[in-house]
Scaffold this motif. Sequence first.
Motif, PDB file in Angstrom:
ATOM      1  N   TRP A 212       0.828  -1.201   0.000  1.00  0.00           N
ATOM      2  CA  TRP A 212       0.000   0.000   0.000  1.00  0.00           C
ATOM      3  C   TRP A 212       0.866   1.257   0.000  1.00  0.00           C
ATOM      4  CZ3 TRP A 212      -3.284  -1.782   4.809  1.00  0.00           C
ATOM      5  CH2 TRP A 212      -3.915  -2.997   4.485  1.00  0.00           C
ATOM      6  N   LEU A 213       1.959   1.219   0.787  1.00  0.00           N
ATOM      7  CA  LEU A 213       2.837   2.388   0.870  1.00  0.00           C
ATOM      8  C   LEU A 213       3.494   2.685  -0.480  1.00  0.00           C
ATOM      9  CD1 LEU A 213       4.347   4.578   2.482  1.00  0.00           C
ATOM     10  CD2 LEU A 213       6.043   2.833   3.081  1.00  0.00           C
ATOM     11  N   LEU A 214       3.932   1.653  -1.179  1.00  0.00           N
ATOM     12  CA  LEU A 214       4.566   1.871  -2.476  1.00  0.00           C
ATOM     13  C   LEU A 214       3.571   2.418  -3.491  1.00  0.00           C
ATOM     14  CD1 LEU A 214       6.875  -1.280  -2.753  1.00  0.00           C
ATOM     15  CD2 LEU A 214       7.535   1.083  -2.252  1.00  0.00           C
ATOM     16  N   LEU A 215       2.332   1.940  -3.467  1.00  0.00           N
ATOM     17  CA  LEU A 215       1.315   2.486  -4.372  1.00  0.00           C
ATOM     18  C   LEU A 215       1.019   3.944  -4.051  1.00  0.00           C
ATOM     19  CD1 LEU A 215      -1.162  -0.542  -4.549  1.00  0.00           C
ATOM     20  CD2 LEU A 215       0.442   0.227  -6.306  1.00  0.00           C
ATOM     21  N   PHE A 216       1.032   4.275  -2.755  1.00  0.00           N
ATOM     22  CA  PHE A 216       0.825   5.671  -2.357  1.00  0.00           C
ATOM     23  C   PHE A 216       1.972   6.552  -2.857  1.00  0.00           C
ATOM     24  CE2 PHE A 216       1.934   8.949   0.786  1.00  0.00           C
ATOM     25  CZ  PHE A 216       0.798   9.752   0.714  1.00  0.00           C
ATOM     26  N   LEU A 217       3.212   6.067  -2.743  1.00  0.00           N
ATOM     27  CA  LEU A 217       4.363   6.846  -3.209  1.00  0.00           C
ATOM     28  C   LEU A 217       4.350   7.011  -4.722  1.00  0.00           C
ATOM     29  CD1 LEU A 217       7.207   5.394  -0.947  1.00  0.00           C
ATOM     30  CD2 LEU A 217       6.002   7.584  -0.705  1.00  0.00           C
ATOM     31  N   ASN A 218       3.829   6.043  -5.441  1.00  0.00           N
ATOM     32  CA  ASN A 218       3.722   6.176  -6.903  1.00  0.00           C
ATOM     33  C   ASN A 218       2.847   7.363  -7.292  1.00  0.00           C
ATOM     34  OD1 ASN A 218       5.320   3.942  -7.212  1.00  0.00           O
ATOM     35  ND2 ASN A 218       3.635   2.549  -7.667  1.00  0.00           N
ATOM     36  N   GLU A 219       1.879   7.670  -6.448  1.00  0.00           N
ATOM     37  CA  GLU A 219       1.006   8.814  -6.733  1.00  0.00           C
ATOM     38  C   GLU A 219       1.637  10.151  -6.349  1.00  0.00           C
ATOM     39  OE1 GLU A 219      -3.380   6.725  -6.113  1.00  0.00           O
ATOM     40  OE2 GLU A 219      -2.426   7.781  -4.423  1.00  0.00           O
ATOM     41  N   LYS A 220       2.542  10.149  -5.362  1.00  0.00           N
ATOM     42  CA  LYS A 220       3.063  11.395  -4.815  1.00  0.00           C
ATOM     43  C   LYS A 220       4.437  11.777  -5.362  1.00  0.00           C
ATOM     44  CE  LYS A 220      -0.549  11.815  -2.191  1.00  0.00           C
ATOM     45  NZ  LYS A 220      -1.542  12.884  -2.472  1.00  0.00           N
ATOM     46  N   LEU A 221       5.263  10.789  -5.655  1.00  0.00           N
ATOM     47  CA  LEU A 221       6.625  11.086  -6.083  1.00  0.00           C
ATOM     48  C   LEU A 221       6.672  11.502  -7.543  1.00  0.00           C
ATOM     49  CD1 LEU A 221       8.583   8.157  -4.394  1.00  0.00           C
ATOM     50  CD2 LEU A 221       8.473  10.537  -3.639  1.00  0.00           C
ATOM     51  N   PRO A 222       7.736  12.251  -7.949  1.00  0.00           N
ATOM     52  CA  PRO A 222       7.898  12.574  -9.375  1.00  0.00           C
ATOM     53  C   PRO A 222       8.057  11.302 -10.206  1.00  0.00           C
ATOM     54  CG  PRO A 222       9.318  13.948  -8.012  1.00  0.00           C
ATOM     55  CD  PRO A 222       8.734  12.911  -7.107  1.00  0.00           C
ATOM     56  N   GLN A 223       7.652  11.390 -11.454  1.00  0.00           N
ATOM     57  CA  GLN A 223       7.663  10.219 -12.312  1.00  0.00           C
ATOM     58  C   GLN A 223       9.077   9.686 -12.517  1.00  0.00           C
ATOM     59  OE1 GLN A 223       4.924   8.637 -13.311  1.00  0.00           O
ATOM     60  NE2 GLN A 223       6.265   7.036 -14.164  1.00  0.00           N
ATOM     61  N   VAL A 224      10.075  10.560 -12.519  1.00  0.00           N
ATOM     62  CA  VAL A 224      11.458  10.120 -12.698  1.00  0.00           C
ATOM     63  C   VAL A 224      11.883   9.220 -11.537  1.00  0.00           C
ATOM     64  CG1 VAL A 224      13.852  10.885 -12.896  1.00  0.00           C
ATOM     65  CG2 VAL A 224      12.026  12.186 -14.004  1.00  0.00           C
ATOM     66  N   VAL A 225      11.512   9.606 -10.323  1.00  0.00           N
ATOM     67  CA  VAL A 225      11.854   8.796  -9.147  1.00  0.00           C
ATOM     68  C   VAL A 225      11.127   7.457  -9.201  1.00  0.00           C
ATOM     69  CG1 VAL A 225      11.820   8.708  -6.628  1.00  0.00           C
ATOM     70  CG2 VAL A 225      12.286  10.876  -7.793  1.00  0.00           C
ATOM     71  N   VAL A 226       9.876   7.477  -9.602  1.00  0.00           N
ATOM     72  CA  VAL A 226       9.114   6.228  -9.697  1.00  0.00           C
ATOM     73  C   VAL A 226       9.739   5.300 -10.737  1.00  0.00           C
ATOM     74  CG1 VAL A 226       6.874   5.224 -10.236  1.00  0.00           C
ATOM     75  CG2 VAL A 226       7.006   7.334  -8.905  1.00  0.00           C
ATOM     76  N   ASP A 227      10.178   5.867 -11.849  1.00  0.00           N
ATOM     77  CA  ASP A 227      10.813   5.047 -12.883  1.00  0.00           C
ATOM     78  C   ASP A 227      12.112   4.425 -12.371  1.00  0.00           C
ATOM     79  OD1 ASP A 227       8.776   5.641 -14.631  1.00  0.00           O
ATOM     80  OD2 ASP A 227       9.851   7.314 -15.586  1.00  0.00           O
ATOM     81  N   ILE A 228      12.871   5.165 -11.574  1.00  0.00           N
ATOM     82  CA  ILE A 228      14.101   4.613 -11.000  1.00  0.00           C
ATOM     83  C   ILE A 228      13.779   3.480 -10.039  1.00  0.00           C
ATOM     84  CG2 ILE A 228      16.060   5.131  -9.495  1.00  0.00           C
ATOM     85  CD1 ILE A 228      16.124   7.930 -10.688  1.00  0.00           C
ATOM     86  N   LEU A 229      12.736   3.634  -9.236  1.00  0.00           N
ATOM     87  CA  LEU A 229      12.350   2.576  -8.296  1.00  0.00           C
ATOM     88  C   LEU A 229      11.854   1.333  -9.033  1.00  0.00           C
ATOM     89  CD1 LEU A 229      10.492   4.655  -5.549  1.00  0.00           C
ATOM     90  CD2 LEU A 229      12.800   3.712  -5.460  1.00  0.00           C
ATOM     91  N   ARG A 230      11.248   1.530 -10.189  1.00  0.00           N
ATOM     92  CA  ARG A 230      10.739   0.385 -10.951  1.00  0.00           C
ATOM     93  C   ARG A 230      11.815  -0.297 -11.796  1.00  0.00           C
ATOM     94  NH1 ARG A 230       5.312   3.328 -13.387  1.00  0.00           N
ATOM     95  NH2 ARG A 230       4.009   3.204 -11.501  1.00  0.00           N
ATOM     96  N   ALA A 231      12.939   0.372 -12.027  1.00  0.00           N
ATOM     97  CA  ALA A 231      13.962  -0.120 -12.953  1.00  0.00           C
ATOM     98  C   ALA A 231      14.593  -1.412 -12.435  1.00  0.00           C
ATOM     99  CB  ALA A 231      15.034   0.945 -13.156  1.00  0.00           C
TER     100      ALA A 231
END
Length: 528
Positions: A212-231
Amino acid sequence: MITDRGVSTVGKRARAAVANSVHENSRILPSSVIKISTALKFRLTPFRPFCRAFLSLGSFAFLLIHLAINRTLSLSVSSPSVPSLRPSREASGGEARGGRQHPSPAMPRANAGLGLAAISYVAVDYLRYVSPSWHGRLQPALWAVLALAAACRAPFYRHWPLELRSAIPFLVSLVFMLSALLCEALSVRFVTAVLGLDWHTSSPPLPDSGQWLLLFLNEKLPQVVVDILRAHIIGLHHFLMLFVMLAFSVVFNSVKAPGLGLAARYMFTMAIGRLLRAVTFVSTILPSVRPWCAEVRFPVPYHPHPWVQKYYMPYASDSDAIRKLIQIDMPYATIGEYPGEYRPNWGRMNFLIDILRPTVSEGSSWYQLLKKAGGGCNDLLYSGHMLVAVLTAMAWTEAYGGWTSALIWILVLHSAQREIRERHHYTVDCIVAIYVGILLWRMTGFIWSAKDATKTKRLAKLDEVQSRLIHAAKDSDIDEIRDLLKEVERAGQERRGSSQWAIWLFAGTTITVSLIMVLLAFTLTSDG
């Protein structure tokens, strides 16, 4: 072994002790003789040549001792199989004088070469997602350079005798780890097959606040940061190969020898961690984070095993039945109608039929079933991927340290959040794997220690010889001095006990087999 500086210190202290002893006796002797000469009318003159001769003989004897010990130990120092204690003595002296410390050969200087090689490996391998063509060119070139560098450096490696002594613990740890992996594979197949495919498809995943926390951060963080976390920056095979690079770096004097001792500790700790993991996830079977996984990967029967039919299914959803079961503490429900079990003829391995639950479509070989076990499709508490990552990070931190170890720990955390994000594990699996890996590595430090135990023993031997020399000097015991010389000579010969051809044969075999295994790992698998 005892160094030249240590022997020089022994000689100086022994001669000083003899001089002090003779000087004290020379002060006591004249007064005693004067009293005796006064009483018996003797003169002191006949005793003076004797005192001078005794002093000269003592000095000459200790000069010979000093030269002989220096020659014996210089031969030992010249041998490449014997690391010297000189740096530790100089370091201790440097601390006392406020001077600069010099690292010993056993504990090499920190250098950035290993760290740069490790980061280059991870970066080049990530090119498979960015530029597959460049990845196809650079990855073989990188591994060819690293393999060639290790092969060229190996003949100049000074600690092959240490590696030879670590060969037996290494092989024992290897067999132990393979046995643990076999036990884990049996357990993975059991927890997947025992409940049947119907249970896997109908059981929802457990609530996981980490997801749940990671899904929440996907909504709040910049897309570049989310892409790095998903890489897919780093995976299981990266951590394994990073440890291989760490163990091989002993030939470049980047970490303390022996490398086989470090590998023995790594495999021994891995085996204990895998056995504890198997016991943990077999004890309580948890539903998978991916409910469709079992039906896709494992063609096991849809119905539960007879054990589950008797002890679990009648009480799985009826609260009154569970309450009654608690009260009488005995199975009482009637078993439903289920299809029969397929029982192939495995000979002596028939006891595995109830554990593996084979089907007709899977063939008649139990070994083929284990090969398909993989990571399983239940939630296997705790994460095996994270255990490998943590043990690699702990090995780097203890053996190498520096900024590279900090970066590897960041990659461990990145890998953990990706395991949770991609629904390979629950959050609890990754958290437990992290602290279990750290604690297990600390507990198995007796196999490969960061402290040089042999150096401590050699220093203790130096102090012992020094003390015995001083006592022998005070007692004027020439026989004891001869015995000490023979003991030092025997110690030097024992340090050179391994024949040179056996060491070179072992070195060549180790390097060749290791490089072939690494190359096969990259050739026969898709991602190493």
